[in-house]
Design a protein around this motif. Structure first.
Motif, short mmCIF file in Angstrom:
data_model
loop_
_atom_site.label_atom_id
_atom_site.label_comp_id
_atom_site.label_asym_id
_atom_site.label_seq_id
_atom_site.Cartn_x
_atom_site.Cartn_y
_atom_site.Cartn_z
N ALA A 243 2.28 -5.53 3.71
CA ALA A 243 3.02 -6.32 4.58
C ALA A 243 2.38 -7.80 4.71
O ALA A 243 1.55 -8.24 4.28
CB ALA A 243 2.63 -5.95 6.10
N ARG A 244 3.28 -8.77 5.08
CA ARG A 244 2.97 -10.05 5.37
C ARG A 244 2.34 -10.25 6.60
O ARG A 244 1.40 -11.06 6.64
CB ARG A 244 4.21 -10.97 5.27
CG ARG A 244 4.68 -10.83 3.54
CD ARG A 244 5.83 -11.96 3.59
NE ARG A 244 6.23 -12.22 2.29
CZ ARG A 244 6.91 -11.27 1.63
NH1 ARG A 244 7.46 -10.25 2.36
NH2 ARG A 244 7.30 -11.66 0.18
N VAL A 245 2.71 -9.53 7.53
CA VAL A 245 2.28 -9.66 9.15
C VAL A 245 2.24 -8.45 9.86
O VAL A 245 3.15 -7.47 9.60
CB VAL A 245 3.01 -10.77 9.88
CG1 VAL A 245 2.44 -11.02 11.18
CG2 VAL A 245 3.26 -12.21 9.27
N ALA A 246 1.27 -8.30 10.54
CA ALA A 246 1.27 -6.93 11.59
C ALA A 246 1.50 -7.44 12.86
O ALA A 246 0.97 -8.38 13.35
CB ALA A 246 -0.11 -6.42 11.41
N CYS A 247 2.04 -6.49 13.63
CA CYS A 247 2.58 -7.15 14.90
C CYS A 247 2.36 -5.95 15.82
O CYS A 247 2.67 -4.71 15.72
CB CYS A 247 3.88 -7.25 14.82
SG CYS A 247 4.57 -8.17 16.58
N LEU A 248 1.64 -5.96 17.01
CA LEU A 248 1.58 -5.13 18.06
C LEU A 248 1.50 -6.04 19.44
O LEU A 248 0.44 -6.17 20.01
CB LEU A 248 0.08 -4.52 17.78
CG LEU A 248 -0.21 -3.53 18.82
CD1 LEU A 248 0.56 -2.20 18.21
CD2 LEU A 248 -1.86 -2.99 18.80
N PRO A 249 2.70 -6.04 19.79
CA PRO A 249 2.81 -6.99 21.23
C PRO A 249 2.65 -6.01 22.62
O PRO A 249 3.36 -5.90 23.48
CB PRO A 249 4.22 -7.43 21.17
CG PRO A 249 5.15 -6.41 20.45
CD PRO A 249 4.03 -6.00 19.45
N VAL A 270 -0.07 -10.67 14.87
CA VAL A 270 0.40 -11.23 15.90
C VAL A 270 0.49 -10.22 17.10
O VAL A 270 0.96 -9.13 17.02
CB VAL A 270 2.04 -11.89 15.71
CG1 VAL A 270 2.63 -11.96 17.15
CG2 VAL A 270 2.11 -12.69 14.74
N THR A 271 -0.53 -10.42 18.20
CA THR A 271 -0.59 -9.64 19.32
C THR A 271 -0.76 -10.28 20.56
O THR A 271 -0.54 -11.47 20.59
CB THR A 271 -1.70 -8.75 18.91
OG1 THR A 271 -1.96 -7.53 19.90
CG2 THR A 271 -3.13 -9.61 18.74
N THR A 272 -0.90 -9.55 21.82
CA THR A 272 -1.13 -10.06 22.79
C THR A 272 -2.57 -9.87 23.36
O THR A 272 -3.35 -9.03 23.00
CB THR A 272 -0.02 -8.97 23.94
OG1 THR A 272 -0.12 -7.67 23.55
CG2 THR A 272 1.46 -9.55 23.80
N PRO A 273 -2.88 -10.91 24.26
CA PRO A 273 -4.30 -10.96 24.79
C PRO A 273 -4.55 -9.98 25.84
O PRO A 273 -4.97 -10.40 26.88
CB PRO A 273 -4.23 -12.26 25.08
CG PRO A 273 -3.26 -12.78 25.80
CD PRO A 273 -1.93 -12.13 24.90
N VAL A 274 -4.29 -8.88 25.63
CA VAL A 274 -4.56 -7.78 26.60
C VAL A 274 -5.83 -6.83 26.26
O VAL A 274 -6.35 -6.81 25.09
CB VAL A 274 -3.42 -6.88 26.65
CG1 VAL A 274 -2.25 -7.62 27.41
CG2 VAL A 274 -2.93 -6.13 25.41
N GLY A 275 -6.66 -6.26 27.28
CA GLY A 275 -7.90 -5.56 27.05
C GLY A 275 -8.77 -6.54 26.32
O GLY A 275 -8.83 -7.45 26.80
N GLU A 276 -9.56 -5.79 25.35
CA GLU A 276 -10.46 -6.52 24.50
C GLU A 276 -9.95 -7.42 23.50
O GLU A 276 -10.75 -8.21 22.85
CB GLU A 276 -11.64 -5.80 24.11
CG GLU A 276 -12.05 -4.69 25.24
CD GLU A 276 -12.93 -5.62 26.44
OE1 GLU A 276 -13.08 -6.85 26.31
OE2 GLU A 276 -13.28 -4.90 27.40
N ILE A 277 -8.58 -7.31 23.34
CA ILE A 277 -8.08 -8.21 22.23
C ILE A 277 -8.31 -9.58 22.37
O ILE A 277 -8.27 -10.53 21.34
CB ILE A 277 -6.55 -7.79 21.90
CG1 ILE A 277 -6.34 -6.11 21.73
CG2 ILE A 277 -5.94 -8.64 20.94
CD1 ILE A 277 -4.94 -6.00 21.61
N ASP A 278 -8.35 -10.16 23.73
CA ASP A 278 -8.44 -11.59 23.94
C ASP A 278 -9.78 -12.21 23.51
O ASP A 278 -9.98 -13.44 23.50
CB ASP A 278 -8.15 -11.85 25.41
CG ASP A 278 -9.22 -11.41 26.43
OD1 ASP A 278 -10.07 -10.69 25.92
OD2 ASP A 278 -9.07 -11.64 27.49
N GLN A 279 -10.78 -11.41 22.94
CA GLN A 279 -11.88 -11.90 22.43
C GLN A 279 -11.66 -12.58 20.76
O GLN A 279 -12.38 -12.96 20.18
CB GLN A 279 -13.09 -10.88 22.30
CG GLN A 279 -12.77 -9.51 21.50
CD GLN A 279 -14.00 -8.74 21.46
OE1 GLN A 279 -15.07 -8.95 21.16
NE2 GLN A 279 -13.49 -7.59 21.99
#
Length: 341
Positions: A243-249, A270-279
């Motif tokens: 893939a070129r980009v992974a996405c998990l919104p 490309v994802t959303t800053p939920v849970g611990e992703i925002d680190q």
């Protein structure tokens, strides 16, 4: 404490089942090159008719009444939320009473919410641990609030980078790959709503959805988007690698393996800053968006438009994953923490 190898018993889902926690336990038990000998004990599996009651009772009996020489030095429980705090929590409490070292990793996307609904249960389990390993700062702060005396050491989930390097790229290549349950929690509806705008900017762009069906229908997907189903792990990694980009919104997460594995493969996320992703952020090859379809589309359009920039994002992600998420680096952190407790 002497320098003999420590025996650590990892407790949680069946390592042969699917899911991030099972994968983590399997990796930790197979990790070479540390002074820790790891094994696993199952307290839950998808096939369990008793929600894990029978295997948990058997494990408790083995710890309490089996030969002392067979007891591990540490019991390391892998906790999510709900029944996990009853099953694995009971194992931790009994292990502590038997003088066995106790540790827990907090994997659950709903851990903080669950801890507010059931603070006494969660506090009791956390207080029974010598060390707790959250996946990021939010869970770490909640542990410190509930059980100030418990040692807290944030640690990321491990990646088998050798496995990722050896996975062959799939012939079913796509520009954008989503991996996870095809449902609202993972934000598939947001990606579906954003995709027509991506296609207007990149008319030949393709997107595949990989994972078990949830509460979002896949019968009327927009042009260029395909549902591939719940793929075997190796096949999913091959699709992701190409893939070129992974996405998990997502709307709700802890720190999903799909994000970490994408970075380990050098694929920007490309994802959303939920849970611990925002680190995570640009330094880790992660583009954060609030999940609004327009903003999500803009992030995807920008990354698909610039191959050189996309390669730089992917390189940053791969470097960060190598330094922070390799199974060797994670097991070193755990081994040092066991020895220091």
């Amino acid at each position: 404490m002497n320098n003999r190898p420590l025996h650590v018993l990892h407790v949680g889902p069946d390592v042969d089942s699917t899911g991030g926690m099972a994968s983590v336990i399997g990796l930790l038990c197979g990790a070479p090159g540390t002074d820790v000998r790891s094994s696993s004990a199952t307290t839950w599996s998808p096939a369990s008719r008793t929600r894990g009651l029978v295997p948990t009772a058997r494990l408790l009996g083995r710890l309490a009444f089996g030969p002392r020489t067979a007891r591990p030095d540490w019991v390391h429980a892998h906790l999510s939320e709900g029944g996990s705090f009853v099953r694995e929590g009971a194992v931790l409490v009994v292990a502590r009473l038997l003088g066995i070292g106790t540790a827990a990793t907090l994997h659950g996307a709903q851990f903080i919410v669950f801890s507010r609904r059931h603070p006494r249960l969660v506090r009791r389990v956390l207080a029974g641990c010598r060390t707790v390993f959250p996946l990021g700062p939010h869970a770490a702060a909640r542990v410190a609030e509930l059980s100030p005396a418990t040692r807290v050491r944030p640690v990321l989930n491990p990646l088998d980078l050798a496995e990722l390097a050896g996975v062959p790229a799939s012939s079913r290549a796509a520009d954008v790959v989503f991996g996870g349950e095809v449902g609202l929690r993972k934000g598939v509806d947001r990606l579906v709503a954003a995709w027509p705008e991506v296609r207007r900017a990149h008319p030949e762009a393709t997107c595949v959805l990989c994972g078990p069906l949830g509460d979002v229908p896949v019968t009327d997907l927009p042009e260029g988007m395909t549902y591939l189903g719940a793929l075997p792990r190796t096949e999913l990694l091959g699709v992701l690698k190409s893939a070129r980009v992974a996405c998990l919104p997502s709307r709700d997460e802890a720190l999903p393996m799909f994000v970490l594995e994408s970075l380990g493969l050098g694929v920007p996320v490309v994802t959303t800053p939920v849970g611990e992703i925002d680190q995570l952020g640009e330094a880790q090859g992660v583009a954060l968006t609030d999940g609004d379809p327009a903003g999500l589309a803009a992030r995807l359009v920008a990354l698909l438009a610039e191959p050189d920039e996309r390669a730089r994002w992917g390189g940053r992600g791969a470097g960060w994953a190598r330094e922070n998420c390799s199974v060797e680096s994670v097991t070193r952190v755990l081994a040092d923490s066991y020895r220091a407790a």
